[in-house]
Design an enzyme around this catalytic site. Structure first.
Site, mmCIF file in Angstrom:
data_model
loop_
_atom_site.group_PDB
_atom_site.id
_atom_site.type_symbol
_atom_site.label_atom_id
_atom_site.label_comp_id
_atom_site.label_asym_id
_atom_site.label_seq_id
_atom_site.Cartn_x
_atom_site.Cartn_y
_atom_site.Cartn_z
ATOM 1 N N PHE A 29 0.823 -1.214 0.000
ATOM 2 C CA PHE A 29 0.000 0.000 0.000
ATOM 3 C C PHE A 29 0.863 1.273 0.000
ATOM 4 C CE2 PHE A 29 -2.305 2.690 3.375
ATOM 5 C CZ PHE A 29 -2.903 3.524 2.427
ATOM 6 N N SER A 65 1.814 -16.551 -4.318
ATOM 7 C CA SER A 65 1.215 -17.389 -5.352
ATOM 8 C C SER A 65 0.057 -16.711 -6.071
ATOM 9 C CB SER A 65 0.756 -18.709 -4.741
ATOM 10 O OG SER A 65 -0.050 -18.430 -3.641
ATOM 11 N N LEU A 105 10.135 -0.581 4.001
ATOM 12 C CA LEU A 105 8.710 -0.576 4.362
ATOM 13 C C LEU A 105 8.127 -1.977 4.524
ATOM 14 C CD1 LEU A 105 9.225 2.197 2.616
ATOM 15 C CD2 LEU A 105 6.747 2.311 2.644
ATOM 16 N N ALA A 106 8.843 -3.002 4.075
ATOM 17 C CA ALA A 106 8.262 -4.352 4.124
ATOM 18 C C ALA A 106 7.980 -4.740 5.570
ATOM 19 C CB ALA A 106 9.239 -5.354 3.504
ATOM 20 N N ALA A 107 6.781 -5.197 5.824
ATOM 21 C CA ALA A 107 6.405 -5.595 7.184
ATOM 22 C C ALA A 107 5.096 -6.369 7.139
ATOM 23 C CB ALA A 107 6.225 -4.359 8.068
ATOM 24 N N TYR A 152 2.232 -7.123 17.266
ATOM 25 C CA TYR A 152 2.623 -6.293 16.119
ATOM 26 C C TYR A 152 3.442 -5.088 16.585
ATOM 27 C CZ TYR A 152 2.268 -2.534 12.726
ATOM 28 O OH TYR A 152 2.577 -1.489 11.896
ATOM 29 N N LYS A 158 7.423 -4.137 15.798
ATOM 30 C CA LYS A 158 7.870 -2.901 15.158
ATOM 31 C C LYS A 158 8.837 -2.149 16.077
ATOM 32 C CE LYS A 158 6.753 -1.359 11.709
ATOM 33 N NZ LYS A 158 7.429 -1.529 10.381
ATOM 34 N N VAL A 162 -9.944 -0.174 8.532
ATOM 35 C CA VAL A 162 -11.295 0.284 8.855
ATOM 36 C C VAL A 162 -11.916 1.145 7.750
ATOM 37 C CG1 VAL A 162 -10.672 2.347 10.233
ATOM 38 C CG2 VAL A 162 -12.739 1.050 10.778
ATOM 39 N N ARG A 193 -8.094 8.126 16.227
ATOM 40 C CA ARG A 193 -6.885 8.011 15.412
ATOM 41 C C ARG A 193 -6.650 9.307 14.654
ATOM 42 N NH1 ARG A 193 -6.403 4.143 18.104
ATOM 43 N NH2 ARG A 193 -5.830 2.012 17.515
HETATM 44 C C1 LIG Z 1 -0.726 2.727 12.512
HETATM 45 C C2 LIG Z 1 -1.317 1.386 12.258
HETATM 46 O O1 LIG Z 1 -2.406 1.509 11.329
HETATM 47 C C3 LIG Z 1 -3.048 0.299 10.976
HETATM 48 O O2 LIG Z 1 -3.588 -0.329 12.098
HETATM 49 P P1 LIG Z 1 -5.057 -0.109 12.654
HETATM 50 O O3 LIG Z 1 -5.007 0.933 13.703
HETATM 51 O O4 LIG Z 1 -5.596 -1.441 13.016
HETATM 52 O O5 LIG Z 1 -5.801 0.467 11.380
HETATM 53 P P2 LIG Z 1 -7.266 0.661 10.965
HETATM 54 O O6 LIG Z 1 -7.280 1.863 10.141
HETATM 55 O O7 LIG Z 1 -7.821 -0.581 10.344
HETATM 56 O O8 LIG Z 1 -8.045 0.826 12.365
HETATM 57 C C4 LIG Z 1 -8.247 2.043 13.000
HETATM 58 C C5 LIG Z 1 -9.057 1.810 14.234
HETATM 59 O O9 LIG Z 1 -10.339 1.266 13.887
HETATM 60 C C6 LIG Z 1 -10.691 0.259 14.827
HETATM 61 N N1 LIG Z 1 -11.738 -0.622 14.313
HETATM 62 C C7 LIG Z 1 -12.977 -0.734 14.840
HETATM 63 N N2 LIG Z 1 -13.690 -1.637 14.174
HETATM 64 C C8 LIG Z 1 -12.891 -2.088 13.166
HETATM 65 C C9 LIG Z 1 -13.117 -3.052 12.152
HETATM 66 O O10 LIG Z 1 -14.172 -3.659 12.043
HETATM 67 N N3 LIG Z 1 -12.063 -3.267 11.282
HETATM 68 C C10 LIG Z 1 -10.865 -2.613 11.408
HETATM 69 N N4 LIG Z 1 -9.861 -2.878 10.526
HETATM 70 N N5 LIG Z 1 -10.644 -1.690 12.381
HETATM 71 C C11 LIG Z 1 -11.649 -1.448 13.254
HETATM 72 C C12 LIG Z 1 -9.374 -0.410 15.082
HETATM 73 O O11 LIG Z 1 -9.451 -1.224 16.230
HETATM 74 C C13 LIG Z 1 -8.475 0.808 15.240
HETATM 75 O O12 LIG Z 1 -8.611 1.329 16.533
HETATM 76 C C14 LIG Z 1 -2.152 -0.741 10.421
HETATM 77 O O13 LIG Z 1 -1.833 -0.454 9.112
HETATM 78 C C15 LIG Z 1 -0.896 -0.911 11.261
HETATM 79 O O14 LIG Z 1 0.095 -1.565 10.508
HETATM 80 C C16 LIG Z 1 -0.361 0.356 11.831
HETATM 81 O O15 LIG Z 1 0.836 0.460 12.106
#
Ligand SMILES: C[C@H]1O[C@H](OP(=O)(O)OP(=O)(O)OC[C@H]2O[C@@H](n3cnc4c(=O)[nH]c(N)nc43)[C@H](O)[C@@H]2O)[C@@H](O)[C@@H](O)C1=O
Length: 333
Positions: free
Chosen positions: A15, A39, A83-85, A151, A155, A191, A215
């Site tokens: 991404f 694959s 950036l690979a992770a 995670y 990091k 999200v 966030r």
């Molecule tokens: C900086 C960080 O950024 C990313 O991690 P992430 O914070 O999980 O990203 P997001 O945009 O999916 O979630 C933002 C928030 O939204 C909450 N949330 C609620 N409900 C759902 C839900 O249903 N799905 C998802 N995906 N998130 C949800 C979730 O719990 C979180 O509080 C990674 O790329 C990571 O590599 C990284 O380093």
């Protein structure tokens, strides 16, 4: 005549990496881009870049867990962007060893290759997740590190190795710490794409996990510019330092859903599904960046506010050709 600078990028097919590759070419670089063989598709999002961009890109297949392929990638590069992770927080609870292999050992392999080659600059990628729930906002780089998921721990481990290589061997490392980056090509598991995808599929009741966390959502093209900024700033301003990259804005997940509804011109209800909640005490509840250090060192500032960035993201996910790519396996977790 000066030679065109060569940037080497790990995770280039992902991404942020694919946007960085485009930004590097636009600013006059050649790029050696490492894509991980899988694959489904060999080159991930790199396959979708325009021919003009790809003219300047040499794609090599490799894996950061393999020291040999990292050495080949780094050879002759003027700057390495690492950036690979593995990036999916939920999966890190289930497969922590994989996260250590890629995010810690992979980073060590990059540091070793850069050290052996004498590469002039390495930009290492951290994450806002290493701070854990903010104790004070906005978060400066001096905020304590508190790793609330495997995670985040993996990091932070990579970050500490990068610091140690700078201290021990004078390796010219800069650490960039992006806050939540979103935009075209993001995994559908994140999200913002999840919500846009549900609305695009005709849902009017959006089902998510925890709606309370806040966030600092940062548009991917701004994050890519932050990488460029630390890659080309004078060494005395950036080497050996860590920089937050975020907008300073703050929004809860619940309010984000309403905002996406506004951008998509659709009224939405939202429902919590407890199966999507993260393990107790693991969710990071609040993250907001203070990016003053980055601005002062490089002049970087985000060029997109959240509404503008969401509009670009919605456009991308509304295009059936882009959605089809997810179904054929171009995705990043
Ligand atoms: C900086 C960080 O950024 C990313 O991690 P992430 O914070 O999980 O990203 P997001 O945009 O999916 O979630 C933002 C928030 O939204 C909450 N949330 C609620 N409900 C759902 C839900 O249903 N799905 C998802 N995906 N998130 C949800 C979730 O719990 C979180 O509080 C990674 O790329 C990571 O590599 C990284 O380093």
């Amino acid at each position: 005549m000066t030679a065109t600078p060569l940037a080497a990028v790990t995770g280039a097919e992902g991404f942020i990496g694919s946007h960085l590759t485009e930004a590097l070419v636009a600013s006059g670089h050649r790029v050696r881009a490492m894509a991980q063989y899988n694959s489904f598709s060999s080159y991930g999002w790199l396959e979708t870049l325009s021919p003009d961009v790809l003219d300047q890109v040499e794609i090599v297949l490799g894996d950061v867990r393999d020291p040999g392929s990292v050495r080949g990638l780094v050879e002759g590069a003027d700057c390495v962007y690492h950036l690979a992770a593995l990036i999916a927080i939920p999966y890190s609870y289930q497969a922590p060893h994989s996260y250590v292999d890629t995010n810690v050992t992979g980073t060590l392999n990059v540091l070793e290759a850069v050290r052996a080659q004498g590469t002039p600059r390495l930009v290492h990628t951290s994450t806002s997740e290493t701070y854990g729930t903010a104790r004070t906002v906005p978060i400066t780089e001096d905020h304590p590190i508190h790793t609330q998921s495997p995670y985040a721990a993996s990091k932070a481990g990579g970050d500490r190795l990068a610091d140690s290589y700078h201290a021990s061997f004078d390796t010219p490392v800069v650490t960039l710490r992006p806050f939540n980056t979103y935009g075209p090509r993001q995994s559908m598991r994140a999200v913002i794409p999840t919500v846009i995808g549900q609305v695009a599929a005709g849902e009017r009741t959006i089902t998510l996990g925890d709606l309370r966390p806040t966030r600092d959502f940062t548009f991917v093209k701004d994050t890519a510019q932050a990488f460029l900024a630390v890659g080309r700033a004078p060494a005395e301003r950036v080497v050996g330092r860590t920089f937050n990259a975020g907008t300073g804005g703050e929004i809860s997940v619940g309010d984000l859903v309403a905002l996406i509804g506004k951008v998509m011109d659709t009224a939405l209800d939202v429902r919590e599904d407890e199966r999507r909640l993260r393990p107790a005490n693991s969710e990071v509840m609040r993250l907001v960046a203070d990016a003053t250090r980055l601005r002062e060192a490089t002049g970087w500032a985000p060029a997109h506010d959240l509404v503008q960035g969401l509009a670009h993201t919605v456009d991308f996910f509304r295009d059936p050709a882009n959605l089809a790519r997810y179904k054929t396996g171009i995705y990043n977790i």
